[in-house]
Design a protein around this motif. Structure first.
Motif, PDB file in Angstrom:
ATOM      1  N   LYS A 358      40.345  38.990   2.376  1.00  0.00           N
ATOM      2  CA  LYS A 358      41.827  38.361   1.695  1.00  0.00           C
ATOM      3  C   LYS A 358      42.545  36.788   2.031  1.00  0.00           C
ATOM      4  N   ASP A 359      41.822  36.281   3.739  1.00  0.00           N
ATOM      5  CA  ASP A 359      42.220  35.552   3.806  1.00  0.00           C
ATOM      6  C   ASP A 359      41.190  33.919   3.717  1.00  0.00           C
ATOM      7  N   THR A 360      39.771  34.508   3.318  1.00  0.00           N
ATOM      8  CA  THR A 360      39.244  34.078   1.998  1.00  0.00           C
ATOM      9  C   THR A 360      39.362  33.395  -0.010  1.00  0.00           C
ATOM     10  N   LEU A 361      40.088  34.914  -0.220  1.00  0.00           N
ATOM     11  CA  LEU A 361      40.547  35.059  -1.260  1.00  0.00           C
ATOM     12  C   LEU A 361      41.596  34.034  -1.696  1.00  0.00           C
ATOM     13  N   SER A 362      42.652  34.197  -0.081  1.00  0.00           N
ATOM     14  CA  SER A 362      43.479  32.736  -0.316  1.00  0.00           C
ATOM     15  C   SER A 362      43.326  31.209  -0.287  1.00  0.00           C
ATOM     16  N   LEU A 363      41.994  30.858  -0.159  1.00  0.00           N
ATOM     17  CA  LEU A 363      41.979  29.589  -0.263  1.00  0.00           C
ATOM     18  C   LEU A 363      40.631  29.237  -1.171  1.00  0.00           C
ATOM     19  N   VAL A 364      40.454  30.204  -2.071  1.00  0.00           N
ATOM     20  CA  VAL A 364      40.363  30.217  -3.889  1.00  0.00           C
ATOM     21  C   VAL A 364      41.243  29.681  -4.665  1.00  0.00           C
ATOM     22  N   GLY A 365      40.934  28.213  -5.428  1.00  0.00           N
ATOM     23  CA  GLY A 365      41.717  27.629  -6.025  1.00  0.00           C
ATOM     24  C   GLY A 365      42.096  25.916  -5.287  1.00  0.00           C
ATOM     25  N   TYR A 366      42.237  26.371  -4.181  1.00  0.00           N
ATOM     26  CA  TYR A 366      42.034  24.669  -3.562  1.00  0.00           C
ATOM     27  C   TYR A 366      40.821  23.919  -4.031  1.00  0.00           C
ATOM     28  N   PRO A 367      39.734  24.667  -3.317  1.00  0.00           N
ATOM     29  CA  PRO A 367      38.296  23.910  -3.879  1.00  0.00           C
ATOM     30  C   PRO A 367      37.910  23.153  -6.060  1.00  0.00           C
ATOM     31  N   ASP A 368      38.082  22.601  -6.129  1.00  0.00           N
ATOM     32  CA  ASP A 368      37.490  22.006  -7.816  1.00  0.00           C
ATOM     33  C   ASP A 368      36.230  23.018  -8.543  1.00  0.00           C
ATOM     34  N   THR A 369      35.329  23.626  -7.098  1.00  0.00           N
ATOM     35  CA  THR A 369      34.562  24.623  -7.909  1.00  0.00           C
ATOM     36  C   THR A 369      34.014  25.074  -6.333  1.00  0.00           C
ATOM     37  N   PHE A 370      32.647  26.542  -6.346  1.00  0.00           N
ATOM     38  CA  PHE A 370      33.010  27.087  -5.263  1.00  0.00           C
ATOM     39  C   PHE A 370      31.187  27.641  -5.280  1.00  0.00           C
ATOM     40  N   MET A 371      30.522  27.691  -4.160  1.00  0.00           N
ATOM     41  CA  MET A 371      29.134  28.812  -4.989  1.00  0.00           C
ATOM     42  C   MET A 371      29.153  29.702  -3.238  1.00  0.00           C
ATOM     43  N   VAL A 372      29.373  31.149  -4.541  1.00  0.00           N
ATOM     44  CA  VAL A 372      29.664  32.257  -3.316  1.00  0.00           C
ATOM     45  C   VAL A 372      28.007  33.595  -3.221  1.00  0.00           C
ATOM     46  N   ASN A 373      28.080  33.452  -2.383  1.00  0.00           N
ATOM     47  CA  ASN A 373      26.457  34.030  -2.162  1.00  0.00           C
ATOM     48  C   ASN A 373      27.096  35.404  -1.220  1.00  0.00           C
TER      49      ASN A 373
END
Length: 482
Positions: A358-373
């Protein structure tokens, strides 16, 4: 007669991983064999050919026809293509037994003796940097006198001392005329849509990393860092612009911005020469805003950096050496300076809970795009050694084909893991969809009006109505840790 050397990217067939992505999809040229091939041509008096079979559309028969005319075949081996490399070595040696088969790359650095025990088709393993070692092999130096190799001699395996790191890094470069056509790889897939179509070259102008993330496969650099001078980098860029019409550069250095004076000098040199190019580098959370401003002023449009987790507890657990507040400060600085930010996240990190996610999910939206693995394991990283000490893994896993190409840290294989594969897939989707909803402007910039709008609508529809994802979302909100 000059020897003929064939260097092959070991990724020679399309495969899928258990998490659902292509294994080692070729979005960039094989830079490692590019540097080695150029060095061999310049210093060993041999002819060199480089193959990257998948983007070049080469089937096995075509590869073997090229093997027929070669004296030495070198294969680059990475963890997620280890079985392909073993298969390719077998096919090469069976097709031409007199050919010397040499395998190098990060995966075999620690597993050199095991690889030779497992394969009757590999003659030499090169450990560490390959330029000088391959040069001595091609020049017929006696094997016992070549540092950095493991080889078979008299039915036994001999392991020579390590080779010191290559010191004259200024002398290393890639001759792009040896490489497959750059247009086979397309542009930077994480860049804004207007940059994706630019003619792109890929470079590595430093080697090593000073940090010690517990999951990272770059431990063979032993926390050292060596770099090309700022002027030399710009010389190479200017030549590639002139000779190949390059418009965009993507640097694959593990940490381009480690030395601030070098970065400032690099940016000033680009501006002094009036070089009109775009480029992307890798930075680190906590990077000085003066560096970011200098990069932007010189033509840098995009920066990438590893966030991995939004949880300070997990960041500390993996020895990332950064904090959540530094991540947010750097993302804010990127936005203020107009740099497109490309973050990377990892799901299923050691001891990660749903609260951490949830702490990671709360960061989504700050970067313009991202990769997740998902967390992929590599041999002899600190975390791998931890699992090995606890009896959860052994080196045999790298040769057991019942395991997938990419060995992810999932509960199917490792009791200490927090999530099963299907949970990881949905967590990754959750990150993706919520980023679409929270940052629609970046979505449009990345995929265009049509593509971005479709992705936004899909995210809106899927989140409330895809039952499994919806249940997972409520599970996240409830903070369940089971």
């Amino acid at each position: 007669m000059a020897k003929k050397v064939l260097l092959i990217n070991g990724y020679f067939r399309q495969e899928r991983s258990e998490i659902g992505k292509n294994v080692s999809s070729s979005h960039s040229p094989p830079l490692g064999i590019g540097y080695i091939g150029t060095y061999l041509r310049d210093h060993a008096g041999c002819t060199v050919e480089l193959l990257d079979p998948v983007p070049q559309g080469l089937n096995v028969d075509t590869i073997l026809r090229k093997v027929s005319g070669s004296d030495i075949v070198g294969i680059s081996c990475y963890t997620d293509i280890r079985f392909q490399c073993l298969d390719l070595a077998r096919m090469v040696k069976t097709h031409k037994p007199s050919c010397l088969v040499v395998v190098g790359g990060p995966h075999v650095y620690h597993l050199d003796q095991l690889f030779l025990e497992q394969s009757d088709y590999i003659d030499i393993i090169v450990r560490g940097e390959g330029e000088e070692t391959m040069c001595e092999i091609v020049s017929d130096r006696p094997f016992p006198d070549i540092s950095g190799i493991t080889y078979k001699a008299g039915g036994k395996i001999a392991r020579n001392p390590d080779r010191p790191f290559f010191q004259d890094i200024e002398a290393l470069y890639i001759d792009y005329s040896l490489m497959p056509d750059v247009t086979l790889y397309g542009g930077d897939i994480e860049a804004p849509i207007d940059l994706k179509a630019l003619r792109t070259a890929y470079l590595i102008e430093s080697r090593g990393c000073a940090f010690k993330c517990s999951y990272c496969a770059n431990d063979h650099w032993r926390r050292t860092w060596r770099a090309t001078s700022a002027k030399k980098i710009v010389d190479k860029m200017e030549a590639l612009v002139s000779d190949f019409g390059i418009e965009y550069f993507r640097f694959y250095d593990d940490l381009f911005t480690l030395n601030k004076p070098r970065v400032i000098e690099f940016c000033d040199e680009i501006k002094r020469r009036g070089l009109k190019i775009n480029f992307r580098v890798l930075i680190r959370a906590g990077t000085d805003i003066e560096i970011l401003k200098a990069l932007k002023s010189a033509g840098c449009e995009s920066v990438g950096f590893g966030i991995e987790s939004g949880s300070d507890r997990v960041l500390q657990r993996i020895h990332k050496g950064i904090t959540r507040s530094q991540i947010l400060e750097t993302l804010k600085a990127c936005r203020e300076t107009g740099l497109w930010s490309v973050a990377s996240f990892i799901v299923s990190l050691p001891d990660e809970t749903y609260d951490d996610f949830k702490d990671t999910l709360s960061l989504v939206g700050y970067p313009d795009t991202f990769m997740v693995n998902a967390l992929m394991l590599f041999p002899y990283t600190p975390f791998y050694n931890e699992l090995k000490a606890n009896g959860e893994i052994s080196d045999d896993i790298w040769f057991d084909r019942k395991y997938p190409n990419r060995v992810f840290y999932t509960k199917e294989h490792f009791p200490s893991a927090s999530f099963y594969s299907d949970e990881i897939r949905w967590l990754m989707i959750c990150l993706l969809y919520y980023s679409h909803i929270r940052n629609p402007i970046a979505l449009l910039k990345s995929h265009g009006i049509f593509g971005g709008t479709l992705r936004f609508i899909k995210a809106l529809l899927d989140i409330p109505f895809k039952g499994r994802l919806d249940r997972l979302y409520h599970r996240l909100l409830s903070g369940a840790n089971s």
